[in-house]
Every structure is written in structure tokens, then in C-alpha cells.
Design an enzyme around this catalytic site. Structure first.
Site, mmCIF file in Angstrom:
data_model
loop_
_atom_site.group_PDB
_atom_site.id
_atom_site.type_symbol
_atom_site.label_atom_id
_atom_site.label_comp_id
_atom_site.label_asym_id
_atom_site.label_seq_id
_atom_site.Cartn_x
_atom_site.Cartn_y
_atom_site.Cartn_z
ATOM 1 N N CYS A 128 31.544 35.287 42.873
ATOM 2 C CA CYS A 128 30.328 34.649 43.388
ATOM 3 C C CYS A 128 30.720 33.321 44.028
ATOM 4 O O CYS A 128 31.875 33.153 44.444
ATOM 5 C CB CYS A 128 29.263 34.505 42.284
ATOM 6 S SG CYS A 128 29.754 33.490 40.885
ATOM 7 N N ASP A 133 21.248 34.241 44.061
ATOM 8 C CA ASP A 133 21.835 33.065 43.424
ATOM 9 C C ASP A 133 20.770 32.381 42.556
ATOM 10 O O ASP A 133 19.766 31.906 43.077
ATOM 11 C CB ASP A 133 22.310 32.120 44.539
ATOM 12 C CG ASP A 133 22.974 30.877 44.000
ATOM 13 O OD1 ASP A 133 22.855 30.605 42.785
ATOM 14 O OD2 ASP A 133 23.608 30.167 44.794
ATOM 15 N N ASN A 185 31.161 30.592 40.258
ATOM 16 C CA ASN A 185 31.817 31.194 39.089
ATOM 17 C C ASN A 185 31.302 30.599 37.773
ATOM 18 O O ASN A 185 32.034 30.490 36.789
ATOM 19 C CB ASN A 185 33.353 31.073 39.178
ATOM 20 C CG ASN A 185 34.124 31.926 38.188
ATOM 21 O OD1 ASN A 185 35.209 31.546 37.744
ATOM 22 N ND2 ASN A 185 33.612 33.068 37.824
ATOM 23 N N CYS A 216 27.579 31.266 37.145
ATOM 24 C CA CYS A 216 26.332 32.000 36.872
ATOM 25 C C CYS A 216 26.533 33.521 36.949
ATOM 26 O O CYS A 216 26.612 34.194 35.920
ATOM 27 C CB CYS A 216 25.222 31.580 37.830
ATOM 28 S SG CYS A 216 24.797 29.828 37.722
ATOM 29 N N ARG A 217 26.646 34.052 38.149
ATOM 30 C CA ARG A 217 26.613 35.509 38.290
ATOM 31 C C ARG A 217 27.914 36.204 37.887
ATOM 32 O O ARG A 217 27.906 37.154 37.090
ATOM 33 C CB ARG A 217 26.249 35.875 39.739
ATOM 34 C CG ARG A 217 24.823 35.492 40.100
ATOM 35 C CD ARG A 217 24.599 35.499 41.593
ATOM 36 N NE ARG A 217 25.344 34.437 42.264
ATOM 37 C CZ ARG A 217 25.397 34.250 43.570
ATOM 38 N NH1 ARG A 217 24.749 35.085 44.370
ATOM 39 N NH2 ARG A 217 26.076 33.241 44.076
ATOM 40 N N SER A 218 29.043 35.769 38.453
ATOM 41 C CA SER A 218 30.269 36.547 38.221
ATOM 42 C C SER A 218 30.800 36.479 36.784
ATOM 43 O O SER A 218 31.303 37.484 36.276
ATOM 44 C CB SER A 218 31.356 36.217 39.256
ATOM 45 O OG SER A 218 31.777 34.885 39.162
#
Ligand code: 4NP
Length: 163
Positions: free
Chosen positions: A8, A126, A11, A13-15
Site C-alpha cells: 500500500c 485508503d 504500510n 493500514c491496509r497492507s
């Protein structure tokens, strides 16, 4: 070993959540000796940091262990990983730019939601500047996208299911 990298922007939040959730799922399936994963960001904004506290909260609420420190995508990742999975279009284009800069190419580069069945949108949004419900939404998108991704891995790598 088949190696997967979730990518993401920050690095945090999402990934890292994708990494934690993937690890949880492959352990449940008994694939942990065949598959491994990591996550990173295209930016250098949060190197060395723990995941965002809202990511931590959403992981723990859903019974997922998360253990990661932020790192930036680097040259060797293009060599070392078999699958690069981007969260959104902007990540995708940053990854391609980074590959060009490193005079290499990104093999097996996909958008995470390309694996989600009946996906309403193509991106994992995001959640950084939004509220807590955005993090739960990300969790749900990752959960179903990863199920689809694991099915694809099972098709591409029959050795996974032959035991
Ligand atoms: P991520 O979310 O890419 O899912 O980790 C973000 C984290 C930090 C920032 C943007 C997105 N930021 O601008 O610092």
C-alpha cells in the site's frame, strides 16, 4: 516457497492487515510451509513504525494477530517475491515506476480486489484520513479478496492442495 508481497502507500493500514489476515488464513488451511508473505509501502512515511492503532484494533477485534514494522518497497522485492499485490491504482502505478527506476519489472503484479468475487470497486480504499468504520470496511474487503486470492493460488499451484 511461494512468496507474496502486499503493498500500500504507508504500510501501516491496509497492507499489514492483508499480511496478518493472509497468514491467519494459510495457517488455517495448513499451507504455511508452502506460502509466505510480507508487506511494504511505496512511500517512506512510516518506516519502522507499528501499524496504525485503528488497524491494530480492527485486527484484534476480528481475532487476527498482527506483527509488523513499516518498510518501503525496495529493489530486491522485485526479485524475491512471486506475487506483488497492490491495494489501489495509485500503488500500482508507484510500483511500476519503482520497477522502472530499478531497471527491473514487476512480475505477477495484481490489484487486491481483482480477486474479490462480485467486487463493487477495483480499489481497497485508503482509510487513513477517515473514521474507524473505514477500517472495518477495509477488513471486510481484504477478507473476501484474500479468499479469492487463495483460490487462485490453489489453481496456479496444485501442490498446495495435494497432501
Ligand atoms: P496505508 O494508509 O497506505 O493503507 O498504510 C496510509 C497511511 C499513511 C498515509 C497514507 C495512507 N500517509 O499519508 O501518511
Amino acid at each position: 516457497m511461494i512468496k507474496v508481497l502486499f503493498i500500500c502507500l504507508g504500510n501501516i493500514c491496509r497492507s499489514p492487515l492483508a499480511e496478518a489476515l493472509f497468514n491467519h488464513k494459510i495457517k488455517e488451511k495448513g499451507y504455511e510451509n508452502f506460502l509466505n508473505c510480507d508487506s511494504c509501502g511505496t512511500s517512506d512515511y512510516h518506516i519502522g513504525e507499528l501499524p496504525d492503532e485503528r488497524t491494530m484494533a480492527s485486527a484484534s477485534k476480528n481475532g487476527i494477530k498482527i506483527c509488523h514494522r513499516g518498510r518501503q518497497l525496495n529493489r530486491t522485492d522485485f526479485r524475491d517475491f512471486d506475487y506483488l499485490i497492490a491495494m489501489d491504482d495509485s500503488n500500482l502505478s508507484n510500483i511500476k515506476k519503482a520497477a522502472n527506476q530499478h531497471k527491473t519489472s514487476a512480475k505477477n503484479l495484481f490489484l487486491m480486489r481483482s480477486f474479490q468475487k462480485n467486487a463493487a470497486f477495483s480499489e481497497v480504499p485508503d482509510p487513513y484520513y477517515g473514521g474507524v468504520d473505514g477500517f472495518q470496511k477495509v477488513y471486510e474487503i481484504l477478507d473476501s479478496s484474500l479468499d479469492g486470492f487463495i483460490e487462485t493460488l490453489e489453481k496456479n499451484h496444485p501442490e498446495l492442495t495435494k497432501k
